[in-house]
Design a protein around this motif. Sequence first.
Motif, PDB file in Angstrom:
ATOM      1  N   SER A 192      62.484  56.480  67.867  1.00 40.59           N
ATOM      2  CA  SER A 192      61.037  56.679  67.755  1.00 40.59           C
ATOM      3  C   SER A 192      60.254  55.720  68.640  1.00 40.59           C
ATOM      4  N   LEU A 193      60.903  54.663  69.135  1.00 45.45           N
ATOM      5  CA  LEU A 193      60.243  53.757  70.070  1.00 45.45           C
ATOM      6  C   LEU A 193      60.048  54.399  71.440  1.00 45.45           C
ATOM      7  N   ASP A 194      60.933  55.323  71.786  1.00 47.35           N
ATOM      8  CA  ASP A 194      60.908  55.934  73.122  1.00 47.35           C
ATOM      9  C   ASP A 194      60.562  57.411  73.123  1.00 47.35           C
ATOM     10  N   PHE A 195      60.625  58.049  71.950  1.00 46.62           N
ATOM     11  CA  PHE A 195      60.366  59.483  71.854  1.00 46.62           C
ATOM     12  C   PHE A 195      59.478  59.770  70.645  1.00 46.62           C
ATOM     13  N   ASP A 196      58.870  60.922  70.660  1.00 41.83           N
ATOM     14  CA  ASP A 196      58.103  61.412  69.515  1.00 41.83           C
ATOM     15  C   ASP A 196      59.082  62.173  68.622  1.00 41.83           C
ATOM     16  N   CYS A 197      59.659  61.486  67.633  1.00 46.57           N
ATOM     17  CA  CYS A 197      60.755  62.040  66.836  1.00 46.57           C
ATOM     18  C   CYS A 197      60.258  62.669  65.544  1.00 46.57           C
ATOM     19  N   LEU A 198      60.795  63.859  65.255  1.00 45.04           N
ATOM     20  CA  LEU A 198      60.537  64.523  63.986  1.00 45.04           C
ATOM     21  C   LEU A 198      61.884  64.840  63.339  1.00 45.04           C
ATOM     22  N   TYR A 199      62.039  64.452  62.091  1.00 46.06           N
ATOM     23  CA  TYR A 199      63.291  64.662  61.350  1.00 46.06           C
ATOM     24  C   TYR A 199      63.037  65.755  60.320  1.00 46.06           C
ATOM     25  N   LEU A 200      63.582  66.934  60.556  1.00 45.48           N
ATOM     26  CA  LEU A 200      63.194  68.121  59.803  1.00 45.48           C
ATOM     27  C   LEU A 200      63.922  68.261  58.477  1.00 45.48           C
ATOM     28  N   ARG A 201      63.360  69.145  57.668  1.00 41.69           N
ATOM     29  CA  ARG A 201      63.999  69.601  56.430  1.00 41.69           C
ATOM     30  C   ARG A 201      64.085  71.114  56.533  1.00 41.69           C
ATOM     31  N   ARG A 202      65.311  71.628  56.573  1.00 44.70           N
ATOM     32  CA  ARG A 202      65.507  73.070  56.716  1.00 44.70           C
ATOM     33  C   ARG A 202      65.089  73.819  55.459  1.00 44.70           C
ATOM     34  N   HIS A 203      64.979  75.126  55.619  1.00 48.35           N
ATOM     35  CA  HIS A 203      64.603  76.007  54.512  1.00 48.35           C
ATOM     36  C   HIS A 203      65.541  75.817  53.325  1.00 48.35           C
ATOM     37  N   GLY A 204      64.964  75.674  52.130  1.00 43.45           N
ATOM     38  CA  GLY A 204      65.761  75.559  50.920  1.00 43.45           C
ATOM     39  C   GLY A 204      66.200  74.161  50.582  1.00 43.45           C
ATOM     40  N   PHE A 205      65.724  73.159  51.342  1.00 43.13           N
ATOM     41  CA  PHE A 205      66.138  71.776  51.123  1.00 43.13           C
ATOM     42  C   PHE A 205      65.027  70.901  50.540  1.00 43.13           C
ATOM     43  N   ASP A 256      64.142  74.116  43.405  1.00 47.56           N
ATOM     44  CA  ASP A 256      65.490  74.691  43.364  1.00 47.56           C
ATOM     45  C   ASP A 256      65.945  75.063  44.777  1.00 47.56           C
ATOM     46  N   PRO A 257      67.223  74.854  45.096  1.00 47.05           N
ATOM     47  CA  PRO A 257      67.744  75.250  46.410  1.00 47.05           C
ATOM     48  C   PRO A 257      67.605  76.746  46.639  1.00 47.05           C
ATOM     49  N   LEU A 258      67.542  77.123  47.908  1.00 43.73           N
ATOM     50  CA  LEU A 258      67.409  78.525  48.300  1.00 43.73           C
ATOM     51  C   LEU A 258      68.529  78.892  49.262  1.00 43.73           C
ATOM     52  N   PRO A 259      68.856  80.187  49.347  1.00 44.94           N
ATOM     53  CA  PRO A 259      69.899  80.608  50.293  1.00 44.94           C
ATOM     54  C   PRO A 259      69.497  80.337  51.743  1.00 44.94           C
ATOM     55  N   THR A 260      70.482  80.276  52.604  1.00 46.77           N
ATOM     56  CA  THR A 260      70.238  80.099  54.030  1.00 46.77           C
ATOM     57  C   THR A 260      69.330  81.201  54.567  1.00 46.77           C
ATOM     58  N   ASP A 261      68.379  80.805  55.408  1.00 51.15           N
ATOM     59  CA  ASP A 261      67.506  81.749  56.091  1.00 51.15           C
ATOM     60  C   ASP A 261      67.399  81.287  57.539  1.00 51.15           C
ATOM     61  N   ARG A 281      63.878  81.625  59.148  1.00 52.08           N
ATOM     62  CA  ARG A 281      62.911  80.609  58.733  1.00 52.08           C
ATOM     63  C   ARG A 281      63.261  79.254  59.337  1.00 52.08           C
ATOM     64  N   ASP A 282      64.557  78.947  59.416  1.00 49.09           N
ATOM     65  CA  ASP A 282      64.957  77.683  60.042  1.00 49.09           C
ATOM     66  C   ASP A 282      64.514  77.637  61.504  1.00 49.09           C
ATOM     67  N   GLN A 283      64.653  78.741  62.211  1.00 47.13           N
ATOM     68  CA  GLN A 283      64.189  78.789  63.599  1.00 47.13           C
ATOM     69  C   GLN A 283      62.692  78.534  63.677  1.00 47.13           C
ATOM     70  N   ALA A 324      69.437  75.967  65.774  1.00 42.03           N
ATOM     71  CA  ALA A 324      69.054  75.346  67.037  1.00 42.03           C
ATOM     72  C   ALA A 324      69.491  76.204  68.216  1.00 42.03           C
ATOM     73  N   MET A 325      70.719  76.705  68.173  1.00 44.17           N
ATOM     74  CA  MET A 325      71.204  77.569  69.251  1.00 44.17           C
ATOM     75  C   MET A 325      70.468  78.905  69.279  1.00 44.17           C
ATOM     76  N   MET A 326      70.217  79.455  68.097  1.00 42.15           N
ATOM     77  CA  MET A 326      69.506  80.733  68.040  1.00 42.15           C
ATOM     78  C   MET A 326      68.114  80.607  68.650  1.00 42.15           C
ATOM     79  N   LEU A 327      67.430  79.501  68.357  1.00 43.53           N
ATOM     80  CA  LEU A 327      66.093  79.301  68.923  1.00 43.53           C
ATOM     81  C   LEU A 327      66.169  79.105  70.435  1.00 43.53           C
TER      82      LEU A 327
END
Length: 236
Positions: A28-41, A46-51, A54-56, A79-82
């Motif tokens: 974060s000192l050198d980049f604008d970093c974002l640490y994501l939370r995927r769908h259902g996390f 309550d947890p949700l099935p993979t989507d 939505r993750d894309q 990540a690859m799909m996007l």
Amino acid sequence: MPNLERVVFVHGSGSFGAAAWPKQHGLSLDFDCLYLRRHGFAPDADPLPTDHGRDQEIVAEALGDGGHVVAHSQGAVCAMMLAVERPDLVRSLTLVEPACLSLTADLPATRAHIELMAPLFAERHALSDEEFLRAFVRRMFSADARPATSGEERRDAARLRLQSPPWEAPLSIVPGVQTLVLTGGWEPLYEEVAEYLAGTGAVHRVVPGGHRPHDTPQGDALIRAFLRAGTVRAAA
């Protein structure tokens, strides 16, 4: 102060958000970093099935006008799909132990893994979260799972049972996107995926570190060097 390049971190099936990337916080000192939370996390729901769709969307929204994506295990799938659908947004891909098994479903290690795990996924709706966790760990790691006792551990077990089998993801190779694949050298399954991606133009590096080679000093250094090189390429 110059604008910093955006880097989006996409977690796997375990820890999420910044907790999934303890060695990369200093970026974060050198980049604008974002640490994501995927769908259902969400930690308080309550947890949700993979989507994958939505993750894309979550990754695309975080990238804004574009940036670099660093993804671990199952997070590498969206990540690859996007990157295939929106190469204008993804300036580089770093894939750590990518669970992109649909690319290598016909290769020996992946085929053996699918034959081992597919029956478990086929019956998962008839199993409790705890039963699925025990069977998953036994088949995947030849070990006994620690019982889920806390609320967080029980949510993790429920979430694991709801994850989509990674060999079913609609994946294709990513043309033209600079890609680093980092593996731990411990499991032929991930090495097979990495070698497949290397055959399509990715750079593959092996760092001993199990399923989390990015937690090692060498793995972290490789990620940082690749991102810095990507920044230079983007500015050229």
